[in-house]
Design a protein around this motif. Structure first.
Motif, short mmCIF file in Angstrom:
data_model
loop_
_atom_site.label_atom_id
_atom_site.label_comp_id
_atom_site.label_asym_id
_atom_site.label_seq_id
_atom_site.Cartn_x
_atom_site.Cartn_y
_atom_site.Cartn_z
N HIS A 133 0.81 -1.21 0.00
CA HIS A 133 0.00 0.00 0.00
C HIS A 133 0.85 1.27 0.00
CE1 HIS A 133 -3.11 -2.85 1.70
NE2 HIS A 133 -3.77 -2.26 0.73
N LEU B 98 -8.35 4.22 -1.12
CA LEU B 98 -8.55 2.81 -1.48
C LEU B 98 -10.03 2.47 -1.54
CD1 LEU B 98 -5.78 1.04 0.63
CD2 LEU B 98 -5.77 1.44 -1.83
N CYS C 261 -9.13 -0.58 -7.41
CA CYS C 261 -8.15 -0.69 -6.32
C CYS C 261 -7.33 -1.96 -6.47
CB CYS C 261 -8.87 -0.71 -4.98
SG CYS C 261 -7.79 -1.01 -3.59
N SER D 28 -5.95 -3.54 -4.25
CA SER D 28 -6.17 -4.43 -3.12
C SER D 28 -7.21 -5.50 -3.43
CB SER D 28 -6.59 -3.63 -1.88
OG SER D 28 -7.85 -3.01 -2.10
#
Length: 433
Positions: free
Chosen positions: A329, A420, A429, A431
């Protein structure tokens, strides 16, 4: 320099994510079919695997790692998963509360064989075992689970090779016929098959040495000797596969490599050009006496196993990327000792909140630290020195959008989290990888 033993390999950090993704996929598929995970010891008493003096499978006669422990007890590194699961099923009386017990396992196995691409002396195996039911439909369910896993990994072209070994009566008649047929050509058989002719003539059909001989091709087929009950059972398995639109080919010579199988035996193949003729990726079959052989009640069972390295090779050869590129991140570029001390504090707060962070611990140049941020595939880069620290400020760059802002060091966590969450809402994103 000390090197790894022959037939073993290291899974390096860049490769681990592929293994994790494979394991995640296996667990998801097993949950869909209501199979529960079991973990058994890597080594067992030798009797678990060496139960039958007539077992002529290569795994049992040639490939196991056997040794004596300090109390002179026979120990064997597990060469496959089914026998250990069966032992655990009996020892822990899993049959008491669950008339039908559905289990899966993953882990390292050990066989002393010639190492080759996708086959090692230490390898990983995933398998399932359904214990307590003799239904032909649970045979079909196990095959369907295997096909579902292959599809979930992005592999489409699946073929099931299947056969029936019949019940004990059918196999007994068939073995007599095989002894009569192959006995005429005893002098032409390889040494292993000469031994199999005496101990287990069915295993001759699995021979890789003699299979091109004419007498091998003219050997009687087992489907000609199945009794009506075995034929009916096998047809129900095939009908269930038809209902699930699973392609299959009946292979009269398929007997599998372990001697405890009866009725349904099968192999799952994928069309991967790099595998050539060796395109079997998973296999299994029914066994109805294994549990009682290990001291438990007479319990029918059916199972299947995959070499996990073979699964990863198949996905790689097919151009499938199980593990999308790794990222973090935030990468902190802190210039000066005081800034580094503050970065450690801020990173800890971010990590507690679930954000992955990294920084340079070698006091590299600004240019080298930017390169490390790129190498770590950082979504955000946070930059500050002692001047910014005096005002508790930092520059933060969103490496996906190239946007850069100056914010409070106290707001780094909430800033990243907000970004995010917004990106996740529009499916951008990283993630979500």
């Amino acid at each position: 320099m000390i090197t790894k033993p022959k037939g073993t390999y290291d899974v390096l950090p860049l490769e681990v994510r592929e293994w994790q993704k494979l394991e995640e996929t296996i667990r998801k598929i097993c949950k869909l079919y209501n199979y529960k995970e079991i973990r058994t010891p890597i080594f067992e008493s030798s009797e678990v695997f060496h139960r039958d003096q007539n077992d002529t499978s290569d795994m049992v006669t040639k490939e196991t790692y056997d040794f004596k422990d300090r109390s002179d007890r026979g120990i064997t590194l597990r060469p496959e998963g089914t026998a250990g699961v069966a032992r655990a099923f009996v020892e822990n009386k899993l049959y008491v509360d669950n008339p039908v017990t559905k289990l899966f396992y993953m882990g390292p196995m050990f066989r002393y064989e010639r190492p080759q691409k996708g086959r090692n002396r230490q390898f990983n195996q995933f398998g399932v075992e359904a214990l307590g039911s003799d239904s032909p439909y649970i045979d079909a369910e196990v095959i369907a689970l295997g096909a579902s896993l292959i599809r979930a990994l992005g592999l489409k072209d699946i073929t099931v090779k299947i056969n029936s070994l019949g019940d004990e009566e059918s196999r007994s008649k068939y073995k007599d016929v095989l002894v009569e047929h192959f006995g005429k050509y005893k002098d032409c058989l390889c040494e292993d098959c000469k031994n199999r002719l005496i101990k287990n003539p069915l295993r001759i059909l699995d021979c890789k040495v003699d299979r091109d001989q004419e007498f091998f091709k003219t050997a009687p087929k087992i489907n000609e000797y199945l009794n009506e009950e075995s034929k009916t059972r096998f047809n129900k398995v095939l009908e269930a596969l038809d209902s699930m639109d699973l392609k299959y080919v009946i292979d009269d010579n398929l007997v599998r490599g372990l001697d405890y199988y009866c009725h349904t035996v099968f192999e799952l193949e994928v069309n991967v050009a790099e595998f050539g003729a060796q395109n079997v990726i998973g296999a299994g079959g029914r066994y109805n006496k294994l549990i009682s052989d290990l001291g438990g009640p007479l319990t029918p069972g059916v199972g299947m196993a995959f070499g996990m390295e073979r699964l990863l090779l198949a996905t790689s050869f097919s151009g499938k990327n199980l593990a999308k590129e790794e990222y973090i991140h935030a990468y902190f570029i802190a210039l000066g000792e005081k800034a580094q001390a503050e970065a450690v504090k801020v990173m800890n707060a971010c990590r507690i909140g679930g954000l992955s962070c990294e920084m340079d611990y070698l006091n590299g140049s600004l240019k080298s630290q930017f390169k490390k941020a790129d190498k770590n595939n950082a979504r955000f880069t946070i930059i500050f020195g002692e001047n910014e620290l005096a005002e508790m400020k930092c520059n933060i760059k969103d490496n996906q959008t190239d946007e850069q802002e100056t914010i409070s060091l106290l707001e780094v966590y909430t800033y990243i989290l907000t970004k995010l969450n917004k990106a996740s809402a529009c499916n951008t994103c990283p993630s979500k990888n």
